[in-house]
Design a protein around this motif. Structure first.
Motif, PDB file in Angstrom:
ATOM      1  N   ALA A 196       1.731  10.596   3.523  1.00 41.58           N
ATOM      2  CA  ALA A 196       2.469   9.362   3.245  1.00 41.58           C
ATOM      3  C   ALA A 196       1.736   8.151   3.797  1.00 41.58           C
ATOM      4  O   ALA A 196       1.668   7.095   3.148  1.00 41.58           O
ATOM      5  N   GLU A 197       1.176   8.275   4.994  1.00 45.52           N
ATOM      6  CA  GLU A 197       0.441   7.166   5.593  1.00 45.52           C
ATOM      7  C   GLU A 197      -0.790   6.799   4.763  1.00 45.52           C
ATOM      8  O   GLU A 197      -1.063   5.620   4.519  1.00 45.52           O
ATOM      9  N   LEU A 198      -1.526   7.808   4.312  1.00 46.94           N
ATOM     10  CA  LEU A 198      -2.718   7.545   3.502  1.00 46.94           C
ATOM     11  C   LEU A 198      -2.339   6.958   2.145  1.00 46.94           C
ATOM     12  O   LEU A 198      -3.030   6.064   1.633  1.00 46.94           O
ATOM     13  N   SER A 199      -1.251   7.453   1.565  1.00 46.45           N
ATOM     14  CA  SER A 199      -0.797   6.923   0.274  1.00 46.45           C
ATOM     15  C   SER A 199      -0.397   5.467   0.398  1.00 46.45           C
ATOM     16  O   SER A 199      -0.718   4.636  -0.465  1.00 46.45           O
ATOM     17  N   ASP A 200       0.310   5.132   1.473  1.00 49.12           N
ATOM     18  CA  ASP A 200       0.737   3.755   1.701  1.00 49.12           C
ATOM     19  C   ASP A 200      -0.460   2.834   1.915  1.00 49.12           C
ATOM     20  O   ASP A 200      -0.512   1.723   1.356  1.00 49.12           O
ATOM     21  N   PHE A 201      -1.423   3.299   2.697  1.00 52.51           N
ATOM     22  CA  PHE A 201      -2.623   2.500   2.945  1.00 52.51           C
ATOM     23  C   PHE A 201      -3.377   2.244   1.643  1.00 52.51           C
ATOM     24  O   PHE A 201      -3.815   1.118   1.362  1.00 52.51           O
ATOM     25  N   ALA A 202      -3.519   3.286   0.820  1.00 51.56           N
ATOM     26  CA  ALA A 202      -4.222   3.140  -0.451  1.00 51.56           C
ATOM     27  C   ALA A 202      -3.506   2.160  -1.363  1.00 51.56           C
ATOM     28  O   ALA A 202      -4.136   1.328  -2.032  1.00 51.56           O
TER      29      ALA A 202
END
Length: 662
Positions: A196-202
């Motif tokens: 979720a963190e990586l998806s949000d950052f992307a």
């Protein structure tokens, strides 16, 4: 009966239902199989995917049919393995299949398929579809098979106990028994996870991020040509990914006629692939050699030994209680073949060496000394610690140096795993395979340490098995070398760590092998989604949990508890366990998302496959249940009819009396 899912597991269950069906015991039966994808193949093995994707199993090692080794209550009905199916199709001797109607490329692959071939998923799709048709066509009078092209959204229990299956088409089916055979499911991105963190950052920085997924379903269109992309993972999903981003984008592999060397010709549409993982090396290639020494047999890790271990310890710890035995069994399989199949490479007899193996621990200095003294070539030693982490302690200052080390490693791996003079690798593979099949039967023991179950069993042991025994075909690693030499793939080494750089708006990565960082606007996590029914993307599984008609298995010991990520089912018959701890009277579940043993691969012929045993047990249980329900319904109807008849008689008599009186 409704079977939710008509992929390989649902098709295998159908075959067992047909084989065990007896109209006298069960009565008239309709089996509804529900799947949005073609029956037999299902989603993972459907025809509608890239023709470049392959199985990582040899054609001789795949079967959908029971055989004489199957310890099942129902009848054994033998049939062709995948390679035998192809041979029958080539001779025109396959019932219900005409090879001449196939596309030329697929027809040519079927004709050329041999025992050591790695078939495409499209070819496997044909085999699975044919198997399903044969199972359905074998249904005797009284048994009807119906296929519904739909997705199940949920199941509810009606007042009379019947089950209402709701479909995404808006239709519904009312049945007596439901079996969940949904196969692999994905995981929804949810808060609190690294994904979720990586998806949000992307999303915030307009980057490309592909989370863990099934390769054929993933969208790689945002990964641009010529730009770097960081890829985490070097297992099967990563191999499939590399195929789609290179050859799948128009590149070509060419083998020189003189040297036999493989070269990659880029199309210009490929990204620049920066790949690393925890180990930093690809999974070992699939073994294609055969044993030439004594037949393999287990010695240090048998079902009886495993059962004794479980009984002896109040709380099980994988590293302390199981791994020493498993490691020793691996050494036993490897050295047994080396000593009996290649006596010219050792200094003493197998009987003499086995006595040393009996005496010492698998990773002890004493055993190391005994091995070195017994071998002609010290490089033939199997050091399990180095085997597990071949790059441990290695460092390099540039990507080129890391790639050079990886090239040498991969070439040596191909030499030892694909040449008959190194058939000891086959001995290792068989030891690990049979150990894994034995261990999986005890994985749901009630006395596991939650920490050991979560970390050692579900992560490390599963990953180690895949790394050694479930790697890609050898030619895929040959292609990986060609891609690296062409400058398309660059290796980052082991212990790869990825983080977000808010200042530059990019992904950054670094491992312990390479002493510098790399950055990219694209990141792909190239592994399959973890089993997590609490956050599954399957509507039917989510509704099962939400309704309380099923529950996630929680391992509980004096040390604590652990949510296992799978649906709890009763071991004996795969009945789903409800939220209150009782077995569901009408629902069953089989497959990777359940608490029952799951090996995770297609069944090999003559290995008494776990899935065959479970399918047979579930088929018999559901047929008996259907028979009981049918008889109960008949008794109720007879009772109701008798009650109605008894009630009507005095009414008629009274009316008659009134008539006479008037």
């Amino acid at each position: 009966m409704a079977v939710l899912g008509a992929g390989p597991r649902g098709a295998g269950l159908l075959e067992r239902i047909v084989a065990n069906y007896d109209a006298d015991d069960t009565g008239q039966l309709v089996v509804h199989l529900i799947d949005p994808h073609p029956p037999g193949a299902g989603r993972i093995w459907r025809d509608a995917q890239s023709g470049l994707l392959k199985l990582n199993s040899l054609a001789a090692d795949v079967t959908m049919f029971t055989d004489k080794t199957s310890t099942i209550e129902g009848p054994v009905r033998e049939g062709p393995s995948l390679v035998e199916w192809a041979q029958l199709a080539t001779r025109g001797a396959l019932p219900g299949y005409d090879l001449d109607t196939e596309a030329p490329q697929l027809a040519a692959e079927i004709r050329a398929l041999g025992p050591a071939s790695f078939p495409t998923r499209r070819l496997q799709s044909r085999y699975l579809g044919w198997f399903f048709e044969q199972a359905a066509d074998a249904a005797p009078e009284g048994l009807t098979v119906l296929v519904h092209t739909a997705q199940v959204t949920g199941v509810t229990t009606l007042e009379n106990g019947s089950q209402r299956v709701e479909l995404d088409t808006g239709d519904g089916l009312t049945v007596d028994v439901v079996v969940y055979a949904l196969g692999h499911s994905g995981t929804r991105v949810h808060e609190g996870t690294r994904t979720a963190e990586l998806s949000d950052f992307a999303a915030r920085h307009e980057l490309a991020y592909v989370p863990p997924s099934f390769t054929a379903d993933a969208d790689f269109s945002a990964v641009r040509a010529g730009e770097p992309v960081i890829v985490r993972g070097l297992g099967l999903a990563a191999v499939d990914l590399l195929v789609l981003l290179t050859e799948g984008r128009g590149g070509a592999f060419v083998r020189s006629p003189d040297e036999g060397r493989l070269t990659y010709l880029p199309s210009g549409r490929e990204p620049r692939i920066l790949v690393g993982s925890r180990r930093g090396v690809p999974y070992h290639s699939k073994v294609t050699s055969v044993l030439q020494g004594e037949p393999f047999e287990t010695r240090y890790f048998t079902p009886d030994i495993a059962r004794e271990v479980v009984a002896r310890h109040d709380i099980l710890d994988f590293r302390a209680h199981f791994w020493p035995l498993l490691a020793k069994e691996m050494l036993h399989g490897y050295y047994r073949e080396l000593f009996t199949g290649h006596p010219e490479r050792v200094r003493i007899s197998w009987v003499e060496f086995r006595a040393e193996l009996d005496r010492f621990g698998a990773q002890s200095p004493e055993l190391h000394d005994a091995v070195i003294a017994a071998l002609v070539d010290p490089s033939d030693e199997l050091d399990i610690a180095t085997f597990d982490h071949p790059l441990r302690g290695a460092t390099a200052t540039d990507v080129g140096s890391v790639s050079a080390s990886l090239h040498a490693y991969i070439r040596e791996d191909l030499r030892r795993r694909n040449r008959q003079e190194h058939s000891e690798s086959q001995g290792l593979f068989l030891a690990l395979l049979f150990s894994y099949m034995t261990f999986v039967e005890f994985q749901d023991a009630p006395n596991w340490s939650p920490a050991s179950l979560a970390g050692d069993v579900r992560v490390w042991w599963k990953g180690f098995f895949s790394y050694v025994a479930s790697g890609p075909p050898g030619h895929r690693l040959d292609e990986l070398l060609a891609l690296s030499e062409a400058g398309v793939v660059h290796f980052l080494g082991g212990d790869l760590r990825v983080w977000e750089d808010e200042e530059t708006g990019s992904f950054r990565a670094r491992g312990s092998t390479l002493e510098r960082e790399v950055s990219a606007r694209a990141l792909i996590d190239a592994w399959l989604p973890d089993s997590d029914v609490a956050h599954t993307d399957n509507d039917a599984l989510r509704q099962l949990l939400a309704s309380g008609e099923g529950r996630e298995r929680v391992a509980v010991t004096p040390e604590g508890s652990l949510a296992t990520g799978v649906i709890e089912v009763r071991r004996a018959d795969s009945r789903i366990v409800r939220a209150d701890g009782t077995a569901h009277p009408r629902r069953f579940a089989v497959g990777p998302y359940t608490s029952n043993p799951f090996v995770g691969a297609f069944s090999r012929p003559r290995t008494n496959a776990v899935s065959f045993r479970e399918n047979d047990a579930v088929a018999l249980s559901t047929l008996r249940l259907v028979g009981d329900i049918s008889r109960e319904n008949q008794d109720r109807e007879q009772h109701d009819h008798a009650a109605e008849h008894h009630h009507r008689r005095p009414v008629r008599q009274a009316l008659g009396g009134l008539a006479r009186q008037s």
